[in-house]
Design a protein around this motif. Structure first.
Motif, short mmCIF file in Angstrom:
data_model
loop_
_atom_site.label_atom_id
_atom_site.label_comp_id
_atom_site.label_asym_id
_atom_site.label_seq_id
_atom_site.Cartn_x
_atom_site.Cartn_y
_atom_site.Cartn_z
N VAL A 12 0.86 -1.18 0.00
CA VAL A 12 0.00 0.00 0.00
C VAL A 12 0.90 1.23 0.00
O VAL A 12 1.66 1.46 0.94
CB VAL A 12 -0.94 0.03 1.22
N GLU A 13 0.81 2.01 -1.09
CA GLU A 13 1.69 3.16 -1.30
C GLU A 13 0.85 4.40 -1.51
O GLU A 13 -0.05 4.42 -2.35
CB GLU A 13 2.58 2.90 -2.53
N ARG A 14 1.12 5.48 -0.74
CA ARG A 14 0.32 6.69 -0.81
C ARG A 14 0.57 7.51 -2.06
O ARG A 14 -0.32 8.21 -2.55
CB ARG A 14 0.57 7.58 0.42
N ASP A 15 1.80 7.47 -2.60
CA ASP A 15 2.16 8.32 -3.73
C ASP A 15 1.73 7.65 -5.04
O ASP A 15 2.19 6.55 -5.36
CB ASP A 15 3.68 8.56 -3.73
N GLU A 16 0.87 8.32 -5.79
CA GLU A 16 0.32 7.71 -7.00
C GLU A 16 1.40 7.40 -8.03
O GLU A 16 1.35 6.37 -8.71
CB GLU A 16 -0.74 8.62 -7.62
N HIS A 17 2.39 8.29 -8.16
CA HIS A 17 3.45 8.06 -9.13
C HIS A 17 4.32 6.87 -8.72
O HIS A 17 4.67 6.02 -9.55
CB HIS A 17 4.32 9.31 -9.28
N MET A 18 4.66 6.80 -7.45
CA MET A 18 5.50 5.70 -6.99
C MET A 18 4.72 4.38 -7.03
O MET A 18 5.28 3.33 -7.36
CB MET A 18 6.00 5.98 -5.57
N ALA A 19 3.43 4.40 -6.71
CA ALA A 19 2.63 3.18 -6.76
C ALA A 19 2.60 2.62 -8.18
O ALA A 19 2.79 1.41 -8.39
CB ALA A 19 1.21 3.46 -6.26
N ALA A 20 2.36 3.48 -9.16
CA ALA A 20 2.32 3.02 -10.56
C ALA A 20 3.70 2.54 -11.02
O ALA A 20 3.82 1.52 -11.72
CB ALA A 20 1.82 4.15 -11.46
#
Length: 404
Positions: A159-167
């Motif tokens: 579970v990652e809060r940052d959308e860019h890092m998650a993608a």
């Protein structure tokens, strides 16, 4: 499955990294050793920022290494196979079109974890095939990929809060084919949809254990996180286990390093006071306490809570402890039985008091944490009776949600 066109080169670097960790006594788990040999770090860490500026520079000058560029490749490969933390993202930037070369300013918002810390955490958790694994704040997904390799496809979730890092992490993990999934969301809420989990690992430091994490821990499960305080100097590692009957046991111990704190939680720092301390270290007085050893982790974690608001300047020549909010500091020694103090707060006297209490409590290295109080209070204790050391963890109420 990802196939590296220069597999022999990268395979040799991974083997050297594993041998180094093994020789140092850091890596002992044969399953994790195999995972480290199998997971292609270059897929997860395709670029890296390196700092060009010296200490104290503001703004900071950086250089971005692009692993696909022939002029950067060897330096980048060597770097990502060291024990260093790899800097990947400035100021929450998108990660799909970064330009190599010099950049100035900004703050690093995502990085891989220092490799020995990743190894230590995964070994403490004791991962095995078939376990359901949750990673909170996975960043680029290095530890998530290792966990997925050890537990099996479809069982590891981040579970990652940052959308860019998650993608970015999801794309990399898909290239590796390890069967791990990254969800964009608030790490403090865990991920209820796939709960319960046999193993939970937090890559972010929290001041208080989020109730959702405890609720999502399976019977027989283990959870590991950094308990962060206002000081980065003395982090604590918390290991929570849930017995078969549902009973929780949580043990806190001081550590030399910990994960960075969650979004919205500000560390204190001594940097702004460094020049003033050098110019005027303070008035000398006799010291009852000689500078405690750096590895007296049981004492230092107690000091982080019982003498709050202090931070150590590890770059100073002798032990220097600062209370930034109180414009006070203490400079120990050097070696003459004195300490120099300045400001309205007698920092060294507070440390002497905590040390006395710690000694009377039996010099504890570990502390019990009660996570079962129905009022939500999470209390920390060591020892019993009148000499007991105790404090409560600060609540999460004032910290914002982790969504960007």
């Amino acid at each position: 499955m990802f196939v590296d066109l220069q597999a022999a080169e990268t395979s040799g670097l991974r083997a050297a990294m594993v041998d180094r960790l093994t020789s140092a006594g850091v890596l002992t788990d044969p399953r994790l050793r195999e995972a480290l040999l199998r997971v292609h770090r270059e897929v997860l860490l395709p670029h890296a920022y390196v700092r060009v500026s010296g200490p104290g520079a503001d703004p900071i000058d950086w250089r971005l290494l692009d692993g696909s560029h022939p002029d950067d490749r060897q330096e980048w490969l060597d770097l990502i196979h060291t024990d260093e933390s790899i800097l990947l993202q400035r100021d929450g930037e998108p990660l799909d079109a970064l330009a190599r070369g010099p950049v100035t300013g900004g703050h690093m918002t995502s990085m891989s974890t220092y490799t020995p810390a990743t190894v230590d955490a995964l070994q403490v958790l004791g991962l095995a095939p078939g376990q359901r694994y949750l990673e909170l704040g996975p960043g680029p997904g290095v530890s998530l990929a290792l966990a997925a390799t050890m537990t099996g496809p479809g069982l590891a979730t981040g579970v990652e809060r940052d959308e860019h890092m998650a993608a970015f992490a999801q794309r990399s993990l898909e290239r590796l084919g390890v069967g791990a999934t990254v969800i964009e969301g608030d790490a403090l809420a865990g991920h209820h949809a796939r709960a319960p989990y046999d193993r939970i690992h937090s890559g972010i430091g929290v001041p208080y254990v989020p109730p959702a994490w405890v609720e999502q821990l399976a019977c027989g499960g283990r959870m590991l996180t950094t308990l962060t305080t206002r000081t980065p100097s003395w982090p604590g590692q918390l290991l929570v286990t849930r017995a078969g009957g549902g009973r929780l046991e949580a043990v806190l111990q001081g550590r030399p390093r910990g994960y960075r704190p969650m979004l919205g939680y500000q560390w204190l720092n001594a940097l702004d006071h460094r020049a003033r301390i050098k110019a005027d270290p303070g008035t000398a007085r006799p010291a009852r306490l000689a500078p405690p050893a750096d590895d007296a982790y049981g004492f230092w974690i107690a000091a982080a809570y019982l003498a709050p608001g202090l931070v150590r300047d590890f770059q100073a020549e002798t032990m220097t402890i600062v209370a930034p909010k109180d414009d006070s500091w203490a400079v120990a020694g050097p070696g003459d039985g004195t300490v120099r103090v300045r400001g309205p707060r007698d920092v060294w006297a507070e440390l002497e008091e905590v040390h006395t209490r710690w000694v009377e409590a039996g010099r504890p290295e570990t502390y019990r944490v009660d996570l079962s109080d129905s009022t939500g209070i999470q209390s920390v204790t060591s020892g019993r009776g009148p000499k007991e050391l105790s404090w409560s963890l600060p609540p999460l109420a004032t910290v914002p949600l982790q969504m960007p």
